[in-house]
Design a protein around this motif. Sequence first.
Motif, PDB file in Angstrom:
ATOM      1  N   THR A  50       0.836  -1.191   0.000  1.00  0.00           N
ATOM      2  CA  THR A  50       0.000   0.000   0.000  1.00  0.00           C
ATOM      3  C   THR A  50       0.874   1.245   0.000  1.00  0.00           C
ATOM      4  OG1 THR A  50      -1.800   1.129   1.137  1.00  0.00           O
ATOM      5  CG2 THR A  50      -0.142   0.065   2.521  1.00  0.00           C
ATOM      6  N   GLU A  54      -2.794   6.157  -0.920  1.00  0.00           N
ATOM      7  CA  GLU A  54      -3.946   5.265  -0.771  1.00  0.00           C
ATOM      8  C   GLU A  54      -4.484   5.284   0.650  1.00  0.00           C
ATOM      9  OE1 GLU A  54      -5.165   0.563  -1.590  1.00  0.00           O
ATOM     10  OE2 GLU A  54      -3.048   1.168  -1.480  1.00  0.00           O
ATOM     11  N   ASN A  55      -3.605   5.198   1.624  1.00  0.00           N
ATOM     12  CA  ASN A  55      -4.042   5.203   3.018  1.00  0.00           C
ATOM     13  C   ASN A  55      -4.614   6.549   3.432  1.00  0.00           C
ATOM     14  OD1 ASN A  55      -3.109   2.654   4.900  1.00  0.00           O
ATOM     15  ND2 ASN A  55      -1.910   2.811   3.022  1.00  0.00           N
ATOM     16  N   LYS A  57      -6.332   8.534   1.480  1.00  0.00           N
ATOM     17  CA  LYS A  57      -7.689   8.569   0.939  1.00  0.00           C
ATOM     18  C   LYS A  57      -8.634   7.727   1.794  1.00  0.00           C
ATOM     19  CE  LYS A  57      -8.504   8.213  -3.392  1.00  0.00           C
ATOM     20  NZ  LYS A  57      -8.530   7.707  -4.793  1.00  0.00           N
ATOM     21  N   CYS A 142      -7.728  -1.794   2.243  1.00  0.00           N
ATOM     22  CA  CYS A 142      -6.704  -2.053   1.220  1.00  0.00           C
ATOM     23  C   CYS A 142      -6.879  -3.453   0.637  1.00  0.00           C
ATOM     24  CB  CYS A 142      -5.307  -1.911   1.828  1.00  0.00           C
ATOM     25  SG  CYS A 142      -4.891  -0.254   2.386  1.00  0.00           S
ATOM     26  N   LYS A 145     -10.245  -3.835  -1.521  1.00  0.00           N
ATOM     27  CA  LYS A 145     -10.191  -3.314  -2.889  1.00  0.00           C
ATOM     28  C   LYS A 145      -9.548  -4.327  -3.833  1.00  0.00           C
ATOM     29  CE  LYS A 145      -8.381   0.549  -5.623  1.00  0.00           C
ATOM     30  NZ  LYS A 145      -7.574   1.813  -5.577  1.00  0.00           N
TER      31      LYS A 145
END
Length: 426
Positions: A50, A54-55, A57, A142, A145
């Motif tokens: 990750t 991304e984290n 968001k 994570c 998805k």
Amino acid sequence: MRLSPIFHLQLNIFFWKFFSEENVIINNDPITYLRQHFSQLSSSIKIDNTTMHENGKIINSLKCKDSYGYDEISSRILKISAPYLLSPLIYTFNKILSTGIFTERLKFPVVKPLFKKGDRAEFSNYRPISLLTSFSKIIEKCIYKTLYCYLNDNKILIKEQFVFSEKLSTNMATYALLNNVLSSLSKRKSWWWFILRLTQCVLCINQNTHLVKMKFYCISVIANKFMRSYEENIYQRISMKDSNLNKLFSEWVHVKHGVPQGSVLGQLLFLIYINDLPLNISKLVNSILFADDMSIVILNTKPEECKTNINSVMAEIINWFQSNFLTLNCDKTYFLQFLTKKQNEIKIQIIASNPIITIIKNIKCLGLIIDSTLSWRDHVVGLTSTLNKTCYAIRAIKHFMPSDVLRKIYFSYYTQLSHTVLFFGG
């Protein structure tokens, strides 16, 4: 403050009464069912590291709530502290993803019994709500998805499932059911409808069987190791308040069955577990699923053939449940016959093992109260009562609440009204 030993025992009996594997007769192997309907996939899922973007968001997408898990860190606090936590979180999460070992400190849900309706002294009238740590939601999103994209790209989730898709919704599931019923009633054919509530099954799925099914769907070595680590060594305790609003806690108990309820991944993993169930009865009936609500529809104009089909379907369902180490909860299983006003009801008794399936005249399903003649009277009465109470509440609080809050309350209930108008042709 701790619960008394007797009350602690009673709570555990309630929350774990579905977890017994005794007296289960296995008539088929769970993988045998899968091989009958799915081909072995050539591709496999891989979980990548990750990123900070991304984290970030994911944290921003979390709802600002003051509820928290055992660590007492709410999502509101997490969002405020995000700039200072992102770097250590990225390092920790990537270690989890690369090693396939889910941190045990993220696997301690706190269960709160939420009263639904009926007698407050009956444990069955409470719904267990699991509170996990806010940090576990980030890493699970994570994984979610990646897992969802894999299932979607390889078309693993069956078309009868109307959840977890941008193109499908509650309206689409209800339309698929009612459109078939109305078409058949217009031709003077009779429909029989089973409603299976699979809610408790999420707490009872066999972890070993689940992991075998995940492997069948070509989970890579790291991902399979992660799933095993995610589902094993879970501990939970029960939290509630006494009459003086003092918090009471039970002891931590090892969870031997089920996936973490209330988790981000839990519902998706549950859908994978029951993914092959509708396919085993597809030759006899039509099935519609929305998460853990399963509707089974039988069309037949001959009473004797109908009775034979119903018994065959129930036998197949019970056999699948037993083979997958589950028990059909007949108290949450209902049977309804759709009829025109000129048709006579067919007398039939449906027996699943020892219990008799309850035959009903109407039921609330996916937000609609549906009756045997599709008259919508019961639904209109219920909706009118709800809207009357809402209008009274809005008038009572309009002098104390800002207009934007009142608008949100109004439109939240207006959505229910528009949902009804959709089927009334308004």
